[in-house]
Design an enzyme around this catalytic site. Sequence first.
Site, PDB file in Angstrom:
ATOM      1  N   SER A   1     -32.994  29.551 -47.466  1.00 39.72           N
ATOM      2  CA  SER A   1     -32.972  28.153 -47.883  1.00 39.72           C
ATOM      3  C   SER A   1     -32.232  28.000 -49.208  1.00 39.72           C
ATOM      4  O   SER A   1     -31.029  28.232 -49.269  1.00 39.72           O
ATOM      5  CB  SER A   1     -34.406  27.602 -47.962  1.00 39.72           C
ATOM      6  OG  SER A   1     -34.394  26.195 -47.829  1.00 39.72           O
TER       7      SER A   1
ATOM      8  N   LYS B   1     -44.575   0.743 -53.237  1.00 44.26           N
ATOM      9  CA  LYS B   1     -44.765   1.411 -54.513  1.00 44.26           C
ATOM     10  C   LYS B   1     -45.649   2.657 -54.391  1.00 44.26           C
ATOM     11  O   LYS B   1     -45.540   3.572 -55.210  1.00 44.26           O
ATOM     12  CB  LYS B   1     -45.373   0.427 -55.529  1.00 44.26           C
ATOM     13  CG  LYS B   1     -45.458   0.959 -56.946  1.00 44.26           C
ATOM     14  CD  LYS B   1     -44.088   1.341 -57.482  1.00 44.26           C
ATOM     15  CE  LYS B   1     -44.174   1.884 -58.889  1.00 44.26           C
ATOM     16  NZ  LYS B   1     -42.868   2.345 -59.384  1.00 44.26           N
TER      17      LYS B   1
END
Length: 366
Positions: A165, A217
């Site tokens: 990765s 939010k």
Amino acid sequence: MENDPPPGYKGPPPLILPRPLPAPQKRGRGWMVLALILAALLMLSWFGSLTRYLGFGNSAGRHYVRGLDEVVIEESRAAHKIAVIEVTGIITSEPWDGSGLSIVDYIAKQLKEAAADGDVKAVLLKVNSPGGEVMASDDINQLISDFEEKSKKTVVATMGSLAASGGYYVSVPCDWIVANELTITGSIGVIMPSYNYRKLLDKIGVRPDVYKSGKFKDMLRGSKADDEILPEERVMIQGLIDETFARFKTVVKDGRQRAYTNNKKGRELRQNWEDLADGRILTGQQAYENGFVDELGNFDTAVKRAKSLAGISGAKLVRYEQPFNLTSIFRLLGKTEAPAIKLDLGIDLPKLQLGRLYFLSATVLH
């Protein structure tokens, strides 16, 4: 008898000696010992910095180079050098030692030293990492690309047991990649960790009250009930993942194409390489067969390749280290940590920050 005492004589009065004065109590001198030790360390630190600055710190294969100590790890009669730079552990932007530097900062300093030293003809990037943060991995990738472009010096990646990765992300801009047959690499993908513990809160009778300025939010809030997770949230988060993943694939494609074009002896990516970019891990052998690495071998193989690409027959191997600095000790002594609430889920997880994107191999998530 002539020498007998007269009647009624009781002899001289007993001699009364004064009591000895008590010995003065010894005051604790621990603070004096500590002060002397700190003063000695400060003088050693100052003297070491002065000698390195004046050029007298060359004993044991070590000398001073613009803020870092250069240590010879393999001698050679040749004047040329190959700098070994390590990428070890999880790649993060957080400070990783007492100096306050992150791994990104430290690699930047080392590459700067290698670029400024005319005797350094190549760099070996020694990678043993499962990956890490997206931003930190991308920063290192860019540092290597800029170094190659500006210094015109060769960079060879040598993979250890794990270079997956983000570990592969930082390797792919290198001019050449060497992996062991058993190296674990690949794992091309992106992950964003998040844990939902609402059902646990319901069991213990805790109800979260959240006040927010907009409906998105509190995205990824772990205390949301299933019916509070909006479909649009999942679309936006997946879009962010997909965009970052596209960046990863572009970096792989461009890096491998540039290496193949420049050297002509490296491995070209197979046409169907994107089919393997689904997060799966690959052995070094599989990576070689599909063009993700250029050569199978070990560290010595990478050294030989670096010499060949740099056009030199011999070179000493060096690495850069942070010099001893007393301020780092003071920084550690004065370090405080804010209290944290820990939730024991009965499983071991890597220390990932929720809501942050990672190029991280699944091997550390099991």
